[in-house]
Motif scaffolding. Structure first.
Motif, mmCIF file in Angstrom:
data_model
loop_
_atom_site.group_PDB
_atom_site.id
_atom_site.type_symbol
_atom_site.label_atom_id
_atom_site.label_comp_id
_atom_site.label_asym_id
_atom_site.label_seq_id
_atom_site.Cartn_x
_atom_site.Cartn_y
_atom_site.Cartn_z
ATOM 1 N N ALA A 173 -53.088 -38.075 -56.950
ATOM 2 C CA ALA A 173 -53.944 -37.111 -56.234
ATOM 3 C C ALA A 173 -53.133 -35.919 -55.745
ATOM 4 O O ALA A 173 -53.584 -34.768 -55.832
ATOM 5 C CB ALA A 173 -54.636 -37.796 -55.063
ATOM 6 N N LEU A 174 -51.930 -36.195 -55.250
ATOM 7 C CA LEU A 174 -51.071 -35.124 -54.743
ATOM 8 C C LEU A 174 -50.637 -34.178 -55.865
ATOM 9 O O LEU A 174 -50.731 -32.955 -55.724
ATOM 10 C CB LEU A 174 -49.840 -35.727 -54.061
ATOM 11 C CG LEU A 174 -48.856 -34.734 -53.456
ATOM 12 C CD1 LEU A 174 -49.517 -33.949 -52.342
ATOM 13 C CD2 LEU A 174 -47.620 -35.452 -52.961
ATOM 14 N N THR A 175 -50.200 -34.733 -56.978
ATOM 15 C CA THR A 175 -49.766 -33.862 -58.079
ATOM 16 C C THR A 175 -50.938 -33.080 -58.660
ATOM 17 O O THR A 175 -50.784 -31.921 -59.040
ATOM 18 C CB THR A 175 -49.068 -34.666 -59.191
ATOM 19 O OG1 THR A 175 -49.930 -35.701 -59.643
ATOM 20 C CG2 THR A 175 -47.755 -35.233 -58.712
ATOM 21 N N LYS A 176 -52.110 -33.688 -58.712
ATOM 22 C CA LYS A 176 -53.285 -32.965 -59.221
ATOM 23 C C LYS A 176 -53.667 -31.818 -58.279
ATOM 24 O O LYS A 176 -54.045 -30.739 -58.722
ATOM 25 C CB LYS A 176 -54.452 -33.914 -59.408
ATOM 26 C CG LYS A 176 -55.627 -33.283 -60.089
ATOM 27 C CD LYS A 176 -56.664 -34.313 -60.467
ATOM 28 C CE LYS A 176 -57.726 -33.642 -61.281
ATOM 29 N NZ LYS A 176 -57.860 -34.164 -62.604
ATOM 30 N N ALA A 230 -49.942 -49.726 -56.334
ATOM 31 C CA ALA A 230 -51.156 -49.118 -56.892
ATOM 32 C C ALA A 230 -51.653 -48.004 -55.979
ATOM 33 O O ALA A 230 -52.064 -46.930 -56.452
ATOM 34 C CB ALA A 230 -52.232 -50.170 -57.078
ATOM 35 N N ARG A 231 -51.630 -48.255 -54.664
ATOM 36 C CA ARG A 231 -52.036 -47.227 -53.711
ATOM 37 C C ARG A 231 -51.088 -46.034 -53.740
ATOM 38 O O ARG A 231 -51.517 -44.887 -53.717
ATOM 39 C CB ARG A 231 -52.102 -47.814 -52.297
ATOM 40 C CG ARG A 231 -53.456 -47.633 -51.679
ATOM 41 C CD ARG A 231 -53.559 -48.158 -50.282
ATOM 42 N NE ARG A 231 -53.281 -49.593 -50.274
ATOM 43 C CZ ARG A 231 -52.600 -50.235 -49.333
ATOM 44 N NH1 ARG A 231 -52.132 -49.583 -48.302
ATOM 45 N NH2 ARG A 231 -52.385 -51.523 -49.401
ATOM 46 N N ALA A 232 -49.796 -46.308 -53.814
ATOM 47 C CA ALA A 232 -48.801 -45.229 -53.875
ATOM 48 C C ALA A 232 -48.988 -44.409 -55.144
ATOM 49 O O ALA A 232 -48.890 -43.176 -55.133
ATOM 50 C CB ALA A 232 -47.389 -45.807 -53.814
ATOM 51 N N SER A 233 -49.283 -45.073 -56.239
ATOM 52 C CA SER A 233 -49.521 -44.363 -57.497
ATOM 53 C C SER A 233 -50.767 -43.478 -57.399
ATOM 54 O O SER A 233 -50.772 -42.340 -57.879
ATOM 55 C CB SER A 233 -49.683 -45.369 -58.633
ATOM 56 O OG SER A 233 -49.985 -44.709 -59.828
ATOM 57 N N ALA A 234 -51.822 -43.984 -56.786
ATOM 58 C CA ALA A 234 -53.052 -43.199 -56.627
ATOM 59 C C ALA A 234 -52.808 -41.989 -55.734
ATOM 60 O O ALA A 234 -53.291 -40.884 -56.020
ATOM 61 C CB ALA A 234 -54.160 -44.072 -56.046
ATOM 62 N N VAL A 235 -52.029 -42.186 -54.669
ATOM 63 C CA VAL A 235 -51.712 -41.068 -53.777
ATOM 64 C C VAL A 235 -50.877 -40.034 -54.523
ATOM 65 O O VAL A 235 -51.113 -38.826 -54.427
ATOM 66 C CB VAL A 235 -50.976 -41.568 -52.510
ATOM 67 C CG1 VAL A 235 -50.388 -40.404 -51.732
ATOM 68 C CG2 VAL A 235 -51.919 -42.380 -51.644
ATOM 69 N N TRP A 236 -49.886 -40.496 -55.282
ATOM 70 C CA TRP A 236 -49.036 -39.588 -56.063
ATOM 71 C C TRP A 236 -49.866 -38.795 -57.075
ATOM 72 O O TRP A 236 -49.702 -37.595 -57.228
ATOM 73 C CB TRP A 236 -47.922 -40.366 -56.761
ATOM 74 C CG TRP A 236 -47.039 -39.484 -57.578
ATOM 75 C CD1 TRP A 236 -47.023 -39.358 -58.930
ATOM 76 C CD2 TRP A 236 -46.066 -38.565 -57.097
ATOM 77 N NE1 TRP A 236 -46.105 -38.430 -59.321
ATOM 78 C CE2 TRP A 236 -45.497 -37.928 -58.213
ATOM 79 C CE3 TRP A 236 -45.622 -38.213 -55.821
ATOM 80 C CZ2 TRP A 236 -44.511 -36.963 -58.092
ATOM 81 C CZ3 TRP A 236 -44.629 -37.262 -55.719
ATOM 82 C CH2 TRP A 236 -44.089 -36.646 -56.838
#
Length: 63
Positions: free
Chosen positions: A17-20, A9-15
């Protein structure tokens, strides 16, 4: 929730945020104004000539 369950879940949130941050979907060229409309031109397009800017001729003769 266990720490191993939170990692995806944390990795998905980081991904996300990064793509945005890297690939912002806002494209201002799709939203710009194309210029003044007809009402603006109706109000501002009159160009005063030099003769029109002078006081009336009877005023100039009296002074």
């Amino acid at each position: 929730m266990s720490e191993t369950a939170e990692a995806p879940a944390r990795a998905s949130a980081v991904w996300d945020a990064l793509t945005k941050a890297l690939f912002d979907s806002y494209r201002p060229e799709l939203h710009y104004m194309r210029g003044p409309g007809p009402k603006w031109h109706e109000k501002h397009d009159h160009i005063e000539t030099y003769e029109e800017s002078l006081p009336p001729s009877d005023y100039r003769a009296a002074h």
